[in-house]
Enzyme design. Structure first.
Site, PDB file in Angstrom:
ATOM      1  N   GLU A 278       0.816  -1.220   0.000  1.00 55.35           N
ATOM      2  CA  GLU A 278       0.000   0.000   0.000  1.00 55.35           C
ATOM      3  C   GLU A 278       0.847   1.267   0.000  1.00 55.35           C
ATOM      4  O   GLU A 278       1.718   1.471   0.850  1.00 55.35           O
ATOM      5  CB  GLU A 278      -0.937   0.023   1.216  1.00 55.35           C
ATOM      6  N   LYS A 300      -8.798  -0.624   0.531  1.00 60.46           N
ATOM      7  CA  LYS A 300      -9.895  -1.047   1.395  1.00 60.46           C
ATOM      8  C   LYS A 300     -10.782  -1.980   0.581  1.00 60.46           C
ATOM      9  O   LYS A 300     -11.463  -1.577  -0.348  1.00 60.46           O
ATOM     10  CB  LYS A 300     -10.687   0.167   1.895  1.00 60.46           C
TER      11      LYS A 300
END
Length: 489
Positions: A278, A300
């Site tokens: 990420e 997410k």
């Protein structure tokens, strides 16, 4: 790149007795500043607030930028930045969460809260196969090229060459394998279920819309040695990299040094190894205008990889079609848009990509992209400090989420869910979110304790069993690599 022998480094530690009881007084942290300039390491210890330390780093960076000490032109907007001269290190979750809600008494782990160093001596990959290029900006003047600095650099390079050659050479039958590292879950499933149920109570009461609940796996290094030295996290890096191909990976180690620069017992006191998928922030600077731009890509939404192509595509399609994951993703996108809105030029915050699916070795992730142009008087370090901890690993609203996380997880996260990366003095740079991340610290009894975490965003629509399984999906491959005693081959 590999940074060596920093010119200046800052190591920040918690200082419980200076923690305020209210928001009226800023918390103080112990800041250990080490300078390479002296014949012996010049170490000073001060007690400073988070903002004062941030201001010192900004002032330090601006001094070098104003002197045009960047060896390369600044990055263009659409180019991926690269390190050329600046600060490298990490800022942990605990210190950022503590700053976000000082009155909540969020616990700080007994390890560095943050480490940043000015690296003017570093290695970058060369065009030659498996070769490295030594960049020596810090040795370009007679005052810097002291005998002590040169001697230390030669020692560093000799040690690094030995380590790299040991890892690259073929294993022999009579050579001991890398010791298996077994990490056991800190929570059993019923512990997670209780925390999940309490999380649901807070969500239903309206405290938050989303809370990121995480759990830890822990273990210790045994006394088996590898290539004649004590096993370290870095020994597992090649196998972990082969397994994950993580795009935002990094490794850092620090030893407590005396004034002569000697490490305690010759061992690193703290190691941080991240296999993060990420991105937190990419900072770029336009060559012609000098404008700073920022890009963030929150994750997410997660599904595991399939055992075959048909199953894998089915899982991916299931993530694409998931209204729950889309709802979680857009919550974090809105949170980050608000975070960036404090620092961005009015009207410049954009979302060029929403709900994209990115595939990694063990999972599919739903990823969105947010971009902005920074205000002319805003330094990128201020954006970095002011936006921590990342919304994707806290929840929304962020302040209440970190308070609930502290209560439910009952133990500090340390560096996990903080950020690691670099910031060139021109303001370009790149920082990850410290997920899929291992930490190793020395315990009071001398053992090397290792921790790994995983978690996910919980909403009122979340299912406990599915969220628990998602944690396993995220770190299952890492646990397997660490436990495999053939990982070093």
């Amino acid at each position: 790149m590999i940074g060596l022998l920093p010119k200046v480094s800052w190591s920040v530690y918690g200082c419980a007795e200076n923690t305020p009881d209210s928001n009226e007084q800023a918390a103080l942290y112990q800041v250990r500043k080490t300078c390479r300039d002296a014949v012996h390491n010049d170490i000073t210890v001060t007690y400073r607030s988070y903002n004062d330390w941030q201001d010192e780093l900004i002032s330090y960076s601006q001094t070098y930028d104003a002197n045009n000490e960047n060896p390369e032109p600044v990055s263009d907007l659409n180019e991926k930045p690269s390190y050329h001269h600046g600060l490298i290190g990490f800022i942990g979750y605990d210190i950022a969460a503590h700053e976000l809600s000082p009155a909540a008494h969020i616990e700080l782990a007994t390890q560095p809260c943050a480490i940043l160093g000015h690296y003017d001596i570093y290695l970058t990959p060369s065009d030659k196969e498996n070769g490295w290029r030594l960049n020596t900006l810090g040795l370009n003047t007679a005052s810097e090229a002291t005998d002590a600095t040169l001697s230390a650099l030669i020692s560093y390079l000799d040690t690094l060459e030995h380590q790299l050659s040991s890892r690259n050479k073929p294993s022999h039958d009579n050579e001991p394998p890398l010791a298996p590292l077994i990490l056991n879950e800190r929570w059993h499933k019923n512990d997670y279920q209780r925390a999940f149920a309490k999380t649901q109570q807070y969500l239903q009461q309206g405290d938050c819309y989303q809370i990121n609940l995480t759990q830890a796996w822990q273990g210790t290094f045994n006394n088996i040695t590898n290539h004649g030295s004590a096993t370290k996290l870095v020994d597992y890096l090649p196998a972990l990299h082969r397994n994950t191909k993580a795009p935002f990976a990094g490794y850092l180690q620090i030893s407590h040094l005396d004034r002569e620069g000697h490490a305690n017992k010759g061992e690193s006191d703290f190691e941080l190894l991240s296999c993060s998928p990420e991105l937190f922030f990419t900072f770029t600077k336009e060559t012609n205008t000098g404008k700073h731009h920022i890009r963030t890509k929150p994750i997410k939404g997660t599904m595991p990889r399939g055992l075959n192509t048909v199953q894998d595509n089915a899982y991916k399609q299931q993530l694409i079609d998931s209204e729950k994951d889309r709802a979680e993703n857009v919550m974090i996108v809105d949170l980050l848009r608000n975070d960036l809105g404090k620092y961005a030029k009015i009207g410049s915050v954009k979302v060029p990509q929403l709900f994209a699916i990115e595939t990694f070795s063990n999972v599919h992730h739903m990823v969105s992209t947010i971009t902005a142009e920074l205000k002319a008087d805003t330094h990128p370090l201020a954006v970095l400090f002011g936006s921590l901890p990342a919304g994707s690993i806290t929840g929304t609203p962020k302040k209440r989420a970190v308070e609930i996380i502290s209560e439910l997880e009952t133990a500090p996260r340390g560096a996990y869910c903080g950020t690691m990366g670099y910031m060139n003095f021109d303001g370009s740079g790149q920082w990850n979110v410290l997920i899929r991340t291992l930490q190793a610290t020395n315990s009071l009894n001398g053992d090397r304790q290792v921790s790994l975490w995983a978690g996910g965003g919980i909403t009122v629509a979340s299912d406990c069993d599915a969220e628990y399984q998602e944690c396993l999906d995220k770190v299952g491959n890492l646990l397997s690599v660490l436990a495999d005693n053939s990982a070093s081959k």
